[in-house]
Design an enzyme around this catalytic site. Structure first.
Site, PDB file in Angstrom:
ATOM      1  N   TYR A 145       0.854  -1.195   0.000  1.00  0.00           N
ATOM      2  CA  TYR A 145       0.000   0.000   0.000  1.00  0.00           C
ATOM      3  C   TYR A 145       0.884   1.238   0.000  1.00  0.00           C
ATOM      4  O   TYR A 145       1.853   1.318   0.756  1.00  0.00           O
ATOM      5  CB  TYR A 145      -0.894  -0.001   1.250  1.00  0.00           C
ATOM      6  CG  TYR A 145      -1.771   1.230   1.381  1.00  0.00           C
ATOM      7  CD1 TYR A 145      -2.805   1.466   0.483  1.00  0.00           C
ATOM      8  CD2 TYR A 145      -1.561   2.144   2.417  1.00  0.00           C
ATOM      9  CE1 TYR A 145      -3.615   2.594   0.608  1.00  0.00           C
ATOM     10  CE2 TYR A 145      -2.376   3.260   2.548  1.00  0.00           C
ATOM     11  CZ  TYR A 145      -3.392   3.482   1.640  1.00  0.00           C
ATOM     12  OH  TYR A 145      -4.191   4.592   1.777  1.00  0.00           O
ATOM     13  N   ASP A 240       9.265   2.981  -0.176  1.00  0.00           N
ATOM     14  CA  ASP A 240       8.208   3.633   0.589  1.00  0.00           C
ATOM     15  C   ASP A 240       8.398   3.263   2.056  1.00  0.00           C
ATOM     16  O   ASP A 240       8.036   2.177   2.492  1.00  0.00           O
ATOM     17  CB  ASP A 240       6.830   3.193   0.074  1.00  0.00           C
ATOM     18  CG  ASP A 240       5.697   3.910   0.793  1.00  0.00           C
ATOM     19  OD1 ASP A 240       5.976   4.599   1.803  1.00  0.00           O
ATOM     20  OD2 ASP A 240       4.536   3.760   0.362  1.00  0.00           O
ATOM     21  N   LYS A 268       3.990   9.296   8.659  1.00  0.00           N
ATOM     22  CA  LYS A 268       3.748   8.769  10.005  1.00  0.00           C
ATOM     23  C   LYS A 268       4.713   9.345  11.053  1.00  0.00           C
ATOM     24  O   LYS A 268       4.549  10.495  11.439  1.00  0.00           O
ATOM     25  CB  LYS A 268       3.725   7.245   9.948  1.00  0.00           C
ATOM     26  CG  LYS A 268       2.589   6.804   8.999  1.00  0.00           C
ATOM     27  CD  LYS A 268       2.152   5.380   9.055  1.00  0.00           C
ATOM     28  CE  LYS A 268       0.866   5.235   8.249  1.00  0.00           C
ATOM     29  NZ  LYS A 268       0.944   4.402   7.075  1.00  0.00           N
TER      30      LYS A 268
HETATM   31  C1  LIG Z   1       0.303   4.924   5.666  1.00  0.00           C
HETATM   32  C2  LIG Z   1       1.060   4.666   4.430  1.00  0.00           C
HETATM   33  C3  LIG Z   1       0.973   5.507   3.306  1.00  0.00           C
HETATM   34  C4  LIG Z   1      -0.019   6.644   3.227  1.00  0.00           C
HETATM   35  O1  LIG Z   1       0.227   7.623   4.157  1.00  0.00           O
HETATM   36  P1  LIG Z   1      -0.997   8.627   4.553  1.00  0.00           P
HETATM   37  O2  LIG Z   1      -0.360   9.592   5.484  1.00  0.00           O
HETATM   38  O3  LIG Z   1      -2.056   7.774   5.149  1.00  0.00           O
HETATM   39  O4  LIG Z   1      -1.436   9.266   3.282  1.00  0.00           O
HETATM   40  C5  LIG Z   1       1.810   5.270   2.242  1.00  0.00           C
HETATM   41  N1  LIG Z   1       2.672   4.249   2.251  1.00  0.00           N
HETATM   42  C6  LIG Z   1       2.789   3.416   3.296  1.00  0.00           C
HETATM   43  C7  LIG Z   1       3.791   2.321   3.268  1.00  0.00           C
HETATM   44  C8  LIG Z   1       1.970   3.591   4.410  1.00  0.00           C
HETATM   45  O5  LIG Z   1       2.048   2.729   5.429  1.00  0.00           O
END
Ligand SMILES: *Cc1c(COP(=O)(O)O)cnc(C)c1O
Length: 412
Positions: A145, A240, A268
């Site tokens: 994701y 990511d 985060k």
């Molecule tokens: C949470 C998450 C996102 C998205 O971040 P948001 O602040 O919710 O837009 C993207 N990539 C990874 C790996 C994530 O865990």
């Protein structure tokens, strides 16, 4: 379930689609009414009905130092008294950038741009990769994701697996047609994909520690293989690290797996609980980004001083002692031994049934359905997990061994 949460959810459903501002909060996969939280202190939450919970959800990852750490709260208060936003450059964003770039033990992290969410970081990094390489396609992995970016909402994991939507509506085919999806943990499929699409790939993006659809730990050789193919074919290698960044040690998975990404996305933890995202990489790549180059990207509240202050205060707390403490807690957690199996990396863990999966398709559905019972049993016992069997749990620094032992006892 508290009466006040039930009443608030009824009202919320009339006013907000599904009663929530992010779908997985709706308890769709575990059933029942979402608990409305009112206060957090350290590792504990209190809901609107006065019930207390030990918090393993950590607001989905940001709260590595728990709720209301006094340093973060003080930094926010100090900035709030000066100004909330200027729409000009500020010293705080320079301070946060240098704090990060001077300490990241990841080669090539020369510049960083701040945005306001992980989604925005990924979206911007992809656009930069496409602009820089003048290529169109993106390679991603099934079960990873990357936020709700149009082109990446293809086989994207938990929130979607949970609600049973393989792809989102509202995304034109032309957009997802430029997304190449490969299974994790499969070198052969990866080679084939690069043979077929390699010369069109602007980038390959991966969660180095896939943690949004179970915890699908990858073999280091697989990550190395991806990196090698990217270099060979001239595609940017994007990690990511929105979850893994600053969590698996300050330098995240890139350092833990000894990788040399072209771009890294963060979110985060980087905002200490306020909305911050970022993408970092080589100066030469950032030369393509506005205002230096032709790839446009902007944000009214990007680098917001209150958020920068929170992020900086949070990152300053991430000492070796803190990571050692989290690892100690993790080792206590490893003793969990009963109906549930545990997979853990640092302070990220996941409860599962059956065989340990490395691909989304290998997740045993028995665990996902059994999770409903576990979730509600723990909730009643004052332990708050994420409301979906596909979601991971997080340890936070205010937790003590006794907290982890209580959790183990409750899981049974
Ligand atoms: C949470 C998450 C996102 C998205 O971040 P948001 O602040 O919710 O837009 C993207 N990539 C990874 C790996 C994530 O865990």
């Amino acid at each position: 379930m508290g009466q006040k949460s039930i009443e608030l959810f009824e009202k919320a459903k009339r006013l907000i689609p599904g009663g929530v501002n992010s779908p997985v909060r709706a308890f769709g996969s575990v059933g029942g009414t979402p608990v409305f939280m009112a206060q957090g202190r350290g590792a504990y939450l209190t809901d609107v009905d006065g019930n207390r919970y030990l918090d393993f959800n950590s607001s989905w990852g940001p709260l590595i130092t728990g709720h209301c750490h006094p340093d973060i709260t003080a930094a926010i208060h100090a900035q709030v008294d000066r100004a909330l936003t200027f729409g000009t450059p500020t010293e705080l964003e320079v301070e946060l950038a240098s704090w990060i770039l001077e300490r990241l033990e990841v080669p090539g992290m020369e510049q960083i741009r701040f945005v306001s969410s992980g989604t925005e970081a990924v979206m911007s990094a992809l656009r930069l990769a496409r602009g820089y390489t003048a290529r169109t396609h993106i390679l991603k992995f099934a079960g990873c994701y990357h936020g709700h970016v149009d082109a990446l909402l293809v086989k994207a994991g938990s929130g979607l697996a949970t609600s049973g939507i393989p792809d989102s509506a509202g995304i034109p085919e032309g957009v997802s047609a430029m997304t190449v999806v490969v299974e994790l943990d499969d070198e052969e499929a990866l080679e084939k994909a690069f043979q077929e699409y390699g010369d069109r790939l602007a980038a390959a993006i991966i969660e180095p520690v896939p943690a949004n659809n179970g915890l699908l730990l990858q073999r280091p050789e697989f990550l190395q293989k991806l990196q090698k193919l990217c270099k060979e074919y001239g595609a940017l290698f994007i990690l990511d690290e929105v979850i893994s960044g600053f969590r698996l040690g300050f330098s995240g998975a890139a350092h833990a797996y000894n990788l040399q990404p072209d771009l890294v996305t963060y979110g985060k933890i980087i905002g200490g609980g306020l909305p911050v995202g970022a993408f970092a990489g080589r100066r030469e790549i950032f030369a393509s980004l506005a205002p230096l180059g032709p790839v446009y990207q902007a944000g009214t509240l990007s680098g917001n001083p209150v958020a920068m202050a929170a992020g900086l205060a949070c990152l300053k707390l991430l000492t070796k002692e803190l990571y050692d403490h989290l690892e100690d807690l993790g080792q206590v957690l490893d003793r969990l031994d009963g109906n549930w199996k545990l997979v853990r990396l640092g302070s990220i863990f996941w409860l599962y049934r059956g065989e340990l999966p490395r691909r989304a398709s290998q997740i045993d559905p028995a665990g996902i359905s059994a999770y409903k019972e576990l979730f509600h049993r723990l909730l009643a016992a004052g332990i708050y997990l994420a409301p979906s069997g596909y979601e991971v749990g997080f340890l936070s620094s205010p937790m003590q061994k006794s907290d982890v032992e209580r959790f183990i006892g409750a899981v049974g």
